[in-house]
Design an enzyme around this catalytic site. Sequence first.
Site, short mmCIF file in Angstrom:
data_model
loop_
_atom_site.label_atom_id
_atom_site.label_comp_id
_atom_site.label_asym_id
_atom_site.label_seq_id
_atom_site.Cartn_x
_atom_site.Cartn_y
_atom_site.Cartn_z
N ARG A 82 0.58 -1.31 -0.44
CA ARG A 82 -0.54 0.06 -0.24
C ARG A 82 0.96 1.43 0.14
NH1 ARG A 82 -3.72 -1.28 4.89
NH2 ARG A 82 -2.82 -2.76 5.15
N GLY A 129 -6.18 -8.75 15.12
CA GLY A 129 -5.90 -9.63 15.39
C GLY A 129 -7.05 -9.20 17.23
N ARG A 162 28.19 25.52 0.73
CA ARG A 162 27.71 24.84 -0.04
C ARG A 162 28.76 23.47 -0.09
NH1 ARG A 162 27.90 25.75 -6.27
NH2 ARG A 162 28.22 23.95 -6.10
N LYS A 169 31.93 27.86 -1.33
CA LYS A 169 31.94 26.21 -1.83
C LYS A 169 33.45 25.27 -1.40
CE LYS A 169 33.67 24.02 -5.05
NZ LYS A 169 33.57 23.73 -6.22
C1 UD1 Z 1 0.01 -8.72 12.53
C2 UD1 Z 1 -1.53 -10.07 14.29
C3 UD1 Z 1 -1.99 -9.22 14.24
C4 UD1 Z 1 -2.01 -8.32 15.08
C5 UD1 Z 1 -1.21 -6.83 14.26
C6 UD1 Z 1 -0.72 -5.39 15.11
C7 UD1 Z 1 -0.48 -12.34 12.86
C8 UD1 Z 1 -0.71 -13.28 12.82
N1 UD1 Z 1 -1.16 -11.05 13.13
O1 UD1 Z 1 -1.58 -8.96 11.98
O2 UD1 Z 1 -3.31 -9.98 15.64
O3 UD1 Z 1 -2.56 -7.35 15.65
O4 UD1 Z 1 -0.28 -7.44 13.23
O5 UD1 Z 1 -0.40 -4.90 13.87
O6 UD1 Z 1 1.05 -12.12 13.40
N2 UD1 Z 1 5.96 -9.95 8.44
C9 UD1 Z 1 7.23 -10.26 7.63
N3 UD1 Z 1 7.10 -11.55 7.14
C10 UD1 Z 1 5.95 -11.76 6.74
C11 UD1 Z 1 4.48 -11.42 8.00
C12 UD1 Z 1 4.92 -10.39 8.42
O7 UD1 Z 1 8.33 -9.98 7.87
O8 UD1 Z 1 5.49 -13.14 6.58
C13 UD1 Z 1 6.56 -7.92 9.20
C14 UD1 Z 1 5.16 -7.37 8.24
O9 UD1 Z 1 5.95 -6.96 7.54
C15 UD1 Z 1 5.04 -6.36 8.95
C16 UD1 Z 1 4.90 -7.85 10.34
O10 UD1 Z 1 5.39 -8.29 10.28
O11 UD1 Z 1 6.08 -5.42 9.52
C17 UD1 Z 1 3.71 -7.69 11.23
O12 UD1 Z 1 2.59 -8.48 9.38
P1 UD1 Z 1 1.79 -7.76 9.19
O13 UD1 Z 1 1.03 -9.02 7.96
O14 UD1 Z 1 0.86 -6.23 8.73
O15 UD1 Z 1 0.37 -8.31 10.48
P2 UD1 Z 1 -0.77 -8.10 10.70
O16 UD1 Z 1 -1.97 -8.90 9.50
O17 UD1 Z 1 -1.26 -6.69 10.11
#
Ligand code: UD1
Length: 468
Positions: free
Chosen positions: A17, A146, A338, A356
């Site tokens: 996004r 969550g 500069r 500069k």
């Molecule tokens: C997660 C939680 C959710 C919580 C929310 C809070 C899980 C399953 N869910 O959901 O309960 O309310 O955060 O913001 O954990 N990332 C990785 N690798 C992956 C997936 C994610 O590095 O395979 C990183 C993302 O870049 C991000 C973070 O983990 O920084 C959270 O991932 P995201 O997909 O945003 O989790 P949510 O679905 O928001």
Amino acid sequence: MTQSLAAVVLCAGKGTRMKSDRAKVLHPILGRPLAWYPITSAYELGAQQVVAVVGHQADDVKNALTAGFPGQALQFAVQATQRGTGDAVSAARGALTGFSGAVLVLYGDVPLLTVETLKRLIAAYDPSKGPLAMISCRLADPTGYGRVLRGAGHKVEGIVEHKDATAEQKLIAEVNAGIYVVDSKFLWGALEKLTPQNAQGELYLTDIVSQAARVGTVAVIEAPAEETAGVNDRAELAERAEIIRARINLRHMRAGVSLVHPASTFIDAGVEIGPETTIGPNVSIQGECEIGANATIGQGSVLVHTTVGDGAEVKPYSVTDEAVIGPRCHVGPFARLRPGTVLEEGVHVGNFVETKKARLRKGTKAGHLAYLGDADIGPGCNIGAGTITCNYDGVSKHETVLGAGVFIGSDTQLVAPVRIGDGAFIGAGSTITQDVPAGALSISRTPQTIKEGWAERRRKVLAGLKQD
Ligand code: UD1
Ligand code: CA
């Protein structure tokens, strides 16, 4: 907490996004990449090891974060395909071989969590009662998060993701912030038991919470919603940046810096400012800047990678980049310094002066309208208005060197390479192409002529032309 601490910071996500070619965690907030903020908190908490889990644009993320933590042994683990937050933490296991203690899990895209809140989390973690502590918060609109499931005696039983929640569970306002402290031994065992049997087909880190609830009590601390908010698009990035900006400004004001108008003052995360310094409205101080004590930075100035000495005054609307401004210098208004500019103590550089790669030694004055490039200017010189160092011959740059106490008359061109000896005088309007010895006067303009009565004769000639 007596256990040792390691941190795993999840930075692998793509950040669709953001609509960006750049990895989300590298988008800047006040001169630092987004992920710099949680990693900094981990170090401030005393983590012995910090592992950033990278995936999307792994090399760029590694390079930028390594550069952001000079002298720290920041570690990286690669999660090649993003199979969920549980899978992401598993990727860090190899980097933490031999570590035993508490593992703090942070998100690279959640920059506002304060060290105070994380300290509360760590304080709530008690491995003798249970292997996991977590952060929750209450949101007016919990959509997407969550939900924290509590059972008898208000005890936490687990987390259900929004996409897996029943209509009834979706009414729960207490959400999971996604930040935990977990016992390492429990963590690795719990991660092995994860399965992708859920609405998203992912390995959910959240599923370790129900496992922890089965072997002990899950400790929960509630944090202000503001702190747990992440960054998903550029609008959210700007909102989080606004809060970080206000925090940075507050920190400087509390340390004795006057901000005339904090709402329009932009100070990057790495900037240091001494006490009793005053920063005017609409000032931007970027990159690695160090501002001394009792200094003044005037309205509308933009300072980038600049050092400002004690008692120096940068007057309004000056722009500086990779410059050193010595103590008690006066710069501007409307000065442009500069890269490679060094102003020694007490130098005065006035309006519409551009420098500069120029060193202006102690007490030298260039009050107005000059270009000083590739120049080494001795102490106590006076550079007249309109002086230009002609440093470029179309192919290469050449140096202009002035000794001590040189006087350069107004509207002088110094055609480099050229050297002017100590105490020499250059007459106004000169084009100097040869070296001038110490103590000499050099002047190169055409001698002045005077034609008596010329104006009257011209008037008559013009009047005669009109009558014809
Ligand atoms: C997660 C939680 C959710 C919580 C929310 C809070 C899980 C399953 N869910 O959901 O309960 O309310 O955060 O913001 O954990 N990332 C990785 N690798 C992956 C997936 C994610 O590095 O395979 C990183 C993302 O870049 C991000 C973070 O983990 O920084 C959270 O991932 P995201 O997909 O945003 O989790 P949510 O679905 O928001
Ligand atoms: Ca998220």
